[in-house]
Design an enzyme around this catalytic site. Structure first.
Site, PDB file in Angstrom:
ATOM      1  N   CYS A 238       7.314  -6.789  -4.857  1.00  0.00           N
ATOM      2  CA  CYS A 238       6.480  -6.792  -3.653  1.00  0.00           C
ATOM      3  C   CYS A 238       5.036  -7.183  -3.994  1.00  0.00           C
ATOM      4  CB  CYS A 238       6.508  -5.411  -3.004  1.00  0.00           C
ATOM      5  SG  CYS A 238       5.771  -4.126  -4.028  1.00  0.00           S
TER       6      CYS A 238
ATOM      7  N   CYS B 222       3.378  -4.885  -6.482  1.00  0.00           N
ATOM      8  CA  CYS B 222       3.872  -5.089  -7.849  1.00  0.00           C
ATOM      9  C   CYS B 222       3.164  -6.276  -8.492  1.00  0.00           C
ATOM     10  CB  CYS B 222       5.384  -5.326  -7.845  1.00  0.00           C
ATOM     11  SG  CYS B 222       6.336  -3.953  -7.174  1.00  0.00           S
TER      12      CYS B 222
END
Length: 78
Positions: A11, A14
């Protein structure tokens, strides 16, 4: 050389964590190998319940947030 693992699904958070960790390693002049861990079974093996998580040499140092650049530099040089 340190092994730095970014645990998460890939995501936006991340990716941000990876970018901050890479910048911290560069600023601290620490040689590190960066590994993205996206498999849920692998992530759960670290006993992490929320992502993104940062693992340095198989030790979880942060989970569920993006730590500051200074914090990551401190962990990389400890």
């Amino acid at each position: 050389m340190l092994t730095v693992k970014i645990l998460g699904s890939g995501c936006a958070n991340c990716k941000k964590l990876e970018a901050v960790a890479r910048e911290a390693a560069a600023l601290a002049q620490v040689e590190a190998e960066f590994v993205k861990v996206t498999d849920m079974n692998d992530i759960l093996s670290f006993n992490v319940m929320s992502t993104p998580a940062l693992v340095i040499n198989d030790k979880v140092v942060s989970s569920g947030r993006i730590p500051s650049l200074a914090d990551i530099q401190k962990w990389l040089t400890a």
